[in-house]
Motif scaffolding. Structure first.
Motif, PDB file in Angstrom:
ATOM      1  N   SER A 167     -22.133 -46.585 115.914  1.00  0.00           N
ATOM      2  CA  SER A 167     -21.029 -47.629 115.800  1.00  0.00           C
ATOM      3  C   SER A 167     -20.744 -47.297 114.357  1.00  0.00           C
ATOM      4  O   SER A 167     -21.880 -47.432 113.604  1.00  0.00           O
ATOM      5  N   ALA A 168     -19.520 -47.467 113.867  1.00  0.00           N
ATOM      6  CA  ALA A 168     -19.009 -47.385 112.547  1.00  0.00           C
ATOM      7  C   ALA A 168     -17.579 -47.853 112.584  1.00  0.00           C
ATOM      8  O   ALA A 168     -16.828 -47.830 113.580  1.00  0.00           O
ATOM      9  N   LYS A 169     -17.210 -48.303 111.246  1.00  0.00           N
ATOM     10  CA  LYS A 169     -15.789 -48.414 111.017  1.00  0.00           C
ATOM     11  C   LYS A 169     -14.870 -47.094 111.258  1.00  0.00           C
ATOM     12  O   LYS A 169     -13.668 -47.123 111.644  1.00  0.00           O
ATOM     13  N   LYS A 170     -15.712 -45.979 110.839  1.00  0.00           N
ATOM     14  CA  LYS A 170     -14.858 -44.775 110.853  1.00  0.00           C
ATOM     15  C   LYS A 170     -15.953 -43.586 111.690  1.00  0.00           C
ATOM     16  O   LYS A 170     -16.795 -43.720 110.883  1.00  0.00           O
ATOM     17  N   ILE A 171     -15.388 -42.926 112.498  1.00  0.00           N
ATOM     18  CA  ILE A 171     -16.353 -41.933 113.112  1.00  0.00           C
ATOM     19  C   ILE A 171     -15.553 -40.690 113.163  1.00  0.00           C
ATOM     20  O   ILE A 171     -14.325 -40.389 113.368  1.00  0.00           O
TER      21      ILE A 171
ATOM     22  N   PRO B  97     -29.679 -47.495 103.102  1.00  0.00           N
ATOM     23  CA  PRO B  97     -30.109 -47.119 104.495  1.00  0.00           C
ATOM     24  C   PRO B  97     -31.248 -48.056 104.902  1.00  0.00           C
ATOM     25  O   PRO B  97     -32.133 -48.318 104.051  1.00  0.00           O
ATOM     26  N   PHE B  98     -31.601 -48.339 106.219  1.00  0.00           N
ATOM     27  CA  PHE B  98     -32.298 -48.968 106.721  1.00  0.00           C
ATOM     28  C   PHE B  98     -32.823 -48.356 108.153  1.00  0.00           C
ATOM     29  O   PHE B  98     -32.006 -48.091 108.694  1.00  0.00           O
ATOM     30  N   LEU B  99     -34.074 -48.475 107.904  1.00  0.00           N
ATOM     31  CA  LEU B  99     -34.803 -47.801 109.343  1.00  0.00           C
ATOM     32  C   LEU B  99     -35.560 -48.715 109.999  1.00  0.00           C
ATOM     33  O   LEU B  99     -36.535 -49.374 109.541  1.00  0.00           O
ATOM     34  N   ILE B 100     -35.269 -49.118 111.292  1.00  0.00           N
ATOM     35  CA  ILE B 100     -36.033 -50.168 111.833  1.00  0.00           C
ATOM     36  C   ILE B 100     -36.772 -49.583 113.252  1.00  0.00           C
ATOM     37  O   ILE B 100     -36.021 -48.870 114.234  1.00  0.00           O
TER      38      ILE B 100
ATOM     39  N   GLU C 104     -21.844 -29.895 116.164  1.00  0.00           N
ATOM     40  CA  GLU C 104     -22.427 -30.951 117.104  1.00  0.00           C
ATOM     41  C   GLU C 104     -22.738 -31.971 116.071  1.00  0.00           C
ATOM     42  O   GLU C 104     -23.991 -32.719 116.004  1.00  0.00           O
ATOM     43  N   LEU C 105     -22.108 -32.434 115.012  1.00  0.00           N
ATOM     44  CA  LEU C 105     -22.260 -33.357 113.935  1.00  0.00           C
ATOM     45  C   LEU C 105     -21.313 -34.540 114.270  1.00  0.00           C
ATOM     46  O   LEU C 105     -20.155 -34.290 114.349  1.00  0.00           O
ATOM     47  N   ILE C 106     -22.040 -35.690 113.960  1.00  0.00           N
ATOM     48  CA  ILE C 106     -21.163 -36.921 113.910  1.00  0.00           C
ATOM     49  C   ILE C 106     -21.320 -37.705 112.630  1.00  0.00           C
ATOM     50  O   ILE C 106     -22.463 -37.718 112.254  1.00  0.00           O
ATOM     51  N   ILE C 107     -20.184 -38.059 111.885  1.00  0.00           N
ATOM     52  CA  ILE C 107     -20.287 -38.589 110.665  1.00  0.00           C
ATOM     53  C   ILE C 107     -19.795 -40.038 110.805  1.00  0.00           C
ATOM     54  O   ILE C 107     -18.623 -40.145 111.084  1.00  0.00           O
ATOM     55  N   LEU C 108     -20.755 -40.900 110.421  1.00  0.00           N
ATOM     56  CA  LEU C 108     -20.357 -42.370 110.669  1.00  0.00           C
ATOM     57  C   LEU C 108     -20.313 -42.952 109.306  1.00  0.00           C
ATOM     58  O   LEU C 108     -20.953 -42.913 108.270  1.00  0.00           O
ATOM     59  N   SER C 109     -18.972 -43.757 109.117  1.00  0.00           N
ATOM     60  CA  SER C 109     -18.661 -44.245 107.655  1.00  0.00           C
ATOM     61  C   SER C 109     -18.308 -45.846 107.827  1.00  0.00           C
ATOM     62  O   SER C 109     -17.457 -46.147 108.775  1.00  0.00           O
ATOM     63  N   GLY C 110     -18.947 -46.790 106.902  1.00  0.00           N
ATOM     64  CA  GLY C 110     -18.608 -48.218 106.915  1.00  0.00           C
ATOM     65  C   GLY C 110     -19.319 -48.803 108.159  1.00  0.00           C
ATOM     66  O   GLY C 110     -19.343 -48.593 109.104  1.00  0.00           O
ATOM     67  N   SER C 111     -20.523 -49.567 107.579  1.00  0.00           N
ATOM     68  CA  SER C 111     -21.466 -50.432 108.551  1.00  0.00           C
ATOM     69  C   SER C 111     -21.867 -49.500 109.616  1.00  0.00           C
ATOM     70  O   SER C 111     -21.583 -49.907 110.810  1.00  0.00           O
ATOM     71  N   ALA C 112     -22.303 -48.182 109.054  1.00  0.00           N
ATOM     72  CA  ALA C 112     -22.734 -47.348 110.521  1.00  0.00           C
ATOM     73  C   ALA C 112     -24.227 -47.616 110.737  1.00  0.00           C
ATOM     74  O   ALA C 112     -25.033 -48.090 110.181  1.00  0.00           O
ATOM     75  N   VAL C 113     -24.291 -47.653 112.267  1.00  0.00           N
ATOM     76  CA  VAL C 113     -25.553 -47.907 113.070  1.00  0.00           C
ATOM     77  C   VAL C 113     -25.698 -46.934 114.249  1.00  0.00           C
ATOM     78  O   VAL C 113     -24.807 -46.328 114.939  1.00  0.00           O
ATOM     79  N   THR C 114     -26.928 -46.209 114.002  1.00  0.00           N
ATOM     80  CA  THR C 114     -27.274 -45.491 115.131  1.00  0.00           C
ATOM     81  C   THR C 114     -28.613 -45.921 115.831  1.00  0.00           C
ATOM     82  O   THR C 114     -29.440 -46.490 115.006  1.00  0.00           O
ATOM     83  N   GLN C 115     -28.512 -46.029 117.076  1.00  0.00           N
ATOM     84  CA  GLN C 115     -29.688 -46.577 117.767  1.00  0.00           C
ATOM     85  C   GLN C 115     -30.177 -45.580 118.864  1.00  0.00           C
ATOM     86  O   GLN C 115     -29.341 -44.970 119.686  1.00  0.00           O
ATOM     87  N   HIS C 116     -31.411 -45.113 118.951  1.00  0.00           N
ATOM     88  CA  HIS C 116     -32.094 -44.103 119.728  1.00  0.00           C
ATOM     89  C   HIS C 116     -33.322 -44.926 120.197  1.00  0.00           C
ATOM     90  O   HIS C 116     -34.428 -44.916 119.502  1.00  0.00           O
ATOM     91  N   LYS C 117     -33.319 -45.132 121.415  1.00  0.00           N
ATOM     92  CA  LYS C 117     -34.608 -45.842 121.966  1.00  0.00           C
ATOM     93  C   LYS C 117     -34.963 -47.236 121.415  1.00  0.00           C
ATOM     94  O   LYS C 117     -34.159 -48.052 121.237  1.00  0.00           O
TER      95      LYS C 117
ATOM     96  N   ILE D  66     -35.333 -47.227 117.913  1.00  0.00           N
ATOM     97  CA  ILE D  66     -35.216 -46.722 116.349  1.00  0.00           C
ATOM     98  C   ILE D  66     -33.894 -46.844 116.285  1.00  0.00           C
ATOM     99  O   ILE D  66     -33.086 -46.730 116.987  1.00  0.00           O
ATOM    100  N   THR D  67     -33.694 -47.796 115.307  1.00  0.00           N
ATOM    101  CA  THR D  67     -32.209 -48.132 114.559  1.00  0.00           C
ATOM    102  C   THR D  67     -32.139 -47.814 113.229  1.00  0.00           C
ATOM    103  O   THR D  67     -33.062 -47.992 112.605  1.00  0.00           O
ATOM    104  N   VAL D  68     -31.012 -47.070 112.911  1.00  0.00           N
ATOM    105  CA  VAL D  68     -30.722 -46.587 111.487  1.00  0.00           C
ATOM    106  C   VAL D  68     -29.233 -47.154 111.076  1.00  0.00           C
ATOM    107  O   VAL D  68     -28.460 -47.033 111.823  1.00  0.00           O
ATOM    108  N   MET D  69     -29.555 -48.049 110.114  1.00  0.00           N
ATOM    109  CA  MET D  69     -28.237 -48.771 109.257  1.00  0.00           C
ATOM    110  C   MET D  69     -27.969 -48.068 108.056  1.00  0.00           C
ATOM    111  O   MET D  69     -28.969 -48.028 107.373  1.00  0.00           O
ATOM    112  N   ALA D  70     -26.907 -47.979 107.559  1.00  0.00           N
ATOM    113  CA  ALA D  70     -26.570 -47.310 106.630  1.00  0.00           C
ATOM    114  C   ALA D  70     -24.996 -47.431 106.196  1.00  0.00           C
ATOM    115  O   ALA D  70     -24.092 -47.780 107.006  1.00  0.00           O
ATOM    116  N   ASP D  71     -24.331 -47.234 104.950  1.00  0.00           N
ATOM    117  CA  ASP D  71     -23.215 -47.120 104.498  1.00  0.00           C
ATOM    118  C   ASP D  71     -22.493 -45.833 105.279  1.00  0.00           C
ATOM    119  O   ASP D  71     -21.501 -45.980 105.964  1.00  0.00           O
ATOM    120  N   THR D  72     -23.318 -44.810 105.167  1.00  0.00           N
ATOM    121  CA  THR D  72     -22.886 -43.561 105.725  1.00  0.00           C
ATOM    122  C   THR D  72     -24.002 -42.898 106.307  1.00  0.00           C
ATOM    123  O   THR D  72     -25.292 -42.891 106.020  1.00  0.00           O
TER     124      THR D  72
END
Length: 755
Positions: A80-84, A128-131, A91-104, A106-112
């Motif tokens: 999820s993000a403000k802009k996708i 960036p944060f890796l959880i 096959e590339l997704i660019i997430l901008s603004g409060s970006a969050v990616t979750q896989h199983k 693992i969660t990655v959060m960053a501005d971009t």
């Protein structure tokens, strides 16, 4: 400097064994800035990604391969993000603004965030944060493979069990395994930290340890010392690992390195500790210690040590064991073993003064069984007096006892009557004792039977009367004259009478609401007959009898209490407590009355108490004993409580205690008058000073003094202590990290340079 070289050699060997792995690298598909097909979706707020809906809304036609990739991605990954932005061909997704990616998990959060669906590689920019489960890593730039869980973080930081970890470049090369370039470790929360352990190369094993080479300790960013490599345990709870050694110097050992120790947690129920002590003048001492516990059935510990002592050219050793085991319900086995090669082993090698002074060692095996109201015990043991060079063995000692029980039981649903009050108890013991000294061996055995009968009664609901009778019947293997199987019978009896009288005032004074006066008079008579030739019986433990007596004892106690209201709560205070006692011996021909003993105690407030003890002769009125002990205690704050943070409610700014003890010398005794005093105060938020002393007015000098200084250094703490007794004195100091107390600097480190 020998001890330094020894440490370096040992640490170098350890380094070879567990040298850090080469830093891993991660590769992934690069993302080009320009693409032919770019789909952009603007969102007002972060929301769960709906890639399928986004593509359907913005692209009318997509090939079958792209559609399958999207569906699989939706199942495994959410973002999820403000802009996708979705780059279809790459096959590339660019997430901008409060970006969050979750896989199983693992969660990655960053501005971009740039996410490659095919390679599962995430590139995160801007805080960036890796959880991953409960672990979090942050930095400036992060590249991470969600599938392999490998990655690289630039200017990374993470929190581990006992502190904080930073690195210019952090490579995640395995599950909970990190390789670090230019890493720093600290337990200090301040930024910048008060201290750091810096290393060019670090390897972090999650929930285990951090291995570094080399290691530089910096305090306030100033390098203090460097060692070739070191390790910091960070594992939670109980775990295997090396413990920190102790370096020092002694008059008999010379320079030494103690506690070169490896702790092995073999499983959840046992562990082993291997320790080496290296002494310049004595050699190398090896010690192995093991512990085991399986609650509630089994527990114990054992240890053994060995050294070929070069100073005395003798092989020396010791062995110690403690074992407890539940064999069945109420059936327990205990064992204890304590053996050593010579009498001075503890003196030479134990660091505990109590152990050094102990000149007796004992080993035994005990088996006990209990029932409701009964108990049986079987024991074999050996006790050695190392100073007297004697040995006493019990082979065996068997005991049986019945707890006190009513002779006439109380019927169900009926209150106890006077005839239900008599109680009887019984115990029996068989002992076979062997006594050995340097010249002789003596063996004796015997059987002891003890009965006790008592019948407490209450008369007119106010008076308590308690008669009792004790019976002994002992059988000895022989007496001093050589007569076999002699029977020794004996008895004693007593009768006691007491009551309690209360008196309560109708009113009080000021905050004291009421006063209560409690009077407890007590009268007792004891009798046991004279025995013919008691000296002909050998002394065996548990087979003694009472001594002949016929006396009458009287005591009277007076207690004055009050109730005081404070803060809406009632509090009971013992103001005055007095007791007088005297006895009369019918067997004496002269001066049958004993000295009259008096005690007087007052404690009107917690800060003040005094106790007076006296003894007078009823015939001459001469003072036989006079003791006064007065104590003052105060505590409070020199500054307002809010002026600085207090760690616990118990911490006060200052505490003072003063005790004056006076003893009047009677006869050949010498008058004694001493003053004990001490003060403990938090001078500031972080400084605490304590001083205690004892002054003798007779000798007109200080008998002993002690001084302690404590400094709270946020993440560190420093302690200094100094003690003086007579003409002797000693001091010690240590500085240690609060969260890792194993890391410390003590007096022993500087033993070469200071006395």
């Amino acid at each position: 400097m020998k001890r330094v070289f020894i440490i370096i050699i040992i640490l170098s060997v350890f380094l070879v064994l567990i040298r850090a792995e080469e830093e891993g690298e991660i590769t992934g598909a690069s993302t080009e800035e320009g693409t032919e097909e770019t789909v952009t979706v603007e969102k007002d707020a972060a929301a769960e990604d709906t890639t399928e809906e986004t593509v359907e809304d913005t692209t009318a036609a997509t090939d079958e391969r792209t559609e399958k990739t999207k569906k699989k991605e939706i199942e495994e990954t959410s973002y999820s993000a403000k802009k996708i932005e979705f780059l279809i061909d790459e096959e590339l997704i660019i997430l901008s603004g409060s970006a969050v990616t979750q896989h199983k998990d693992i969660t990655v959060m960053a501005d971009t965030i740039e996410y490659n669906i095919k390679t599962k590689i995430v590139k995160a920019y801007g805080h960036p944060f890796l959880i991953e489960e409960n672990d979090t890593i942050t930095g400036k730039l992060m590249v991470y493979n969600l599938e392999t869980k490998n990655g690289v973080i630039i200017d990374g930081a993470t929190k581990i069990e006992k502190g904080f970890f930073y690195g210019d470049t952090i490579f995640k090369v395995g599950e909970k395994t990190l390789n670090v370039k230019s890493g720093r470790f600290t337990t200090c929360q301040n930024i910048p930290a008060h201290y750091t352990f810096y290393s060019k190369r670090m390897k972090v094993y999650g929930n285990d340890m951090v291995i570094c080479e080399p290691v530089v300790l910096a305090v306030q960013e100033i390098p203090i010392f460097i060692i070739p490599f070191w390790f910091f345990p960070i594992k939670k709870g109980r775990h295997s690992g090396f413990l920190f050694p102790k370096v020092g110097k002694g008059s008999s050992e010379g320079r030494y390195v103690r506690n070169l120790t490896y702790f092995w947690a073999t499983n959840d129920y046992s562990d082993l500790t291997f320790t080496f002590d290296i002494y310049e003048k004595k050699g190398i001492r090896t010690n192995v210690e093991g512990r085991y516990i399986v609650d509630p059935f089994l527990s114990g510990n054992m240890s053994g040590s060995y050294i070929n002592d070069t100073s005395v050219k003798t092989k020396r050793w010791n062995f110690y064991l403690n074992h407890r085991q539940t064999l069945a319900r109420r059936l327990n086995l205990t064992a204890h073993a304590d053996f050593m090669s010579d009498v001075n082993y503890n003196v030479d090698y134990s660091e505990e003064e109590i152990v050094q002074l102990n000149k007796e060692i004992e080993s035994y095996v005990s088996l006990s069984k209990s029932w409701s109201g009964a108990n049986m015990n079987f024991l074999v043991n050996e006790k050695r007096d190392l100073a007297k060079k004697t040995t006493d063995r019990r082979l065996p000692r068997i005991g049986f006892s019945l707890s006190s029980r009513r002779i006439i039981p109380v019927k169900k649903d009926t209150p106890p009557r006077w005839y239900n009050s008599p109680y009887i108890s019984y115990s029996s013991k068989f002992i076979n004792k062997i006594h050995k000294d340097e010249d002789t061996t003596i063996t004796h055995y015997g059987l002891a039977n003890n009965f006790k009968l008592q019948a407490p009664q209450k008369i007119f609901s106010y008076f308590n009367i308690s008669p009792s009778l004790k019976l002994w019947e002992n059988i000895y293997d022989e007496d001093a004259d050589g007569n076999r199987y002699q029977v020794r019978s004996y008895y004693s009896t007593s009768l006691s009478f007491n009551t309690v009288i209360y008196g309560i005032s109708k009113g009080g004074i000021s905050k004291f609401e009421k006063f209560r006066h409690i009077i407890k008079p007590s009268l007792s008579y004891n009798y046991s007959p004279e025995e013919e030739n008691p000296e002909k019986y050998y002394s065996l433990e548990g087979m003694g009898v009472g001594s002949a007596q016929k006396n009458l004892s009287f005591s009277l106690s007076n207690l004055l209490q009050t109730k005081m209201k404070r803060g809406g709560k009632e509090k009971k205070i013992n103001l005055i407590n007095m007791k007088t006692s005297v006895s009369y011996n019918f067997k004496k021909d002269e001066e049958q009355f004993s000295n009259i003993r008096n005690t007087f105690e007052i404690e009107p407030v917690k800060q003040f108490s005094t106790r007076v003890e006296t003894e007078h002769s009823p015939y001459t009125r001469e003072l036989k004993k006079f003791t006064v002990r007065t104590t003052l205690k105060f505590q409070g704050s020199l500054v307002k409580r809010d002026s600085y943070e207090v760690e616990t409610k118990e911490r006060k700014t200052w505490r003072i205690n003063v005790t004056h003890n006076f003893v009047k010398g009677i006869g050949e005794n010498i008058d004694s008058q001493q003053l004990f005093g001490g003060v403990n105060t938090w001078v500031t938020k972080n400084w605490k000073i304590g001083y205690n002393t004892r002054y003798d007015f007779t000798e007109k000098r200080l008998i002993n003094q002690s001084l302690s200084i404590y400094r709270d250094i946020h993440c560190w703490e420093a302690q200094f202590s100094w003690n003086s007794y007579g003409g002797r004195w000693k001091y010690d100091f240590k500085i240690k990290i609060k969260k890792i107390p194993e890391i410390k600097v003590t007096k022993g480190v500087f033993g070469i340079f200071i006395p």
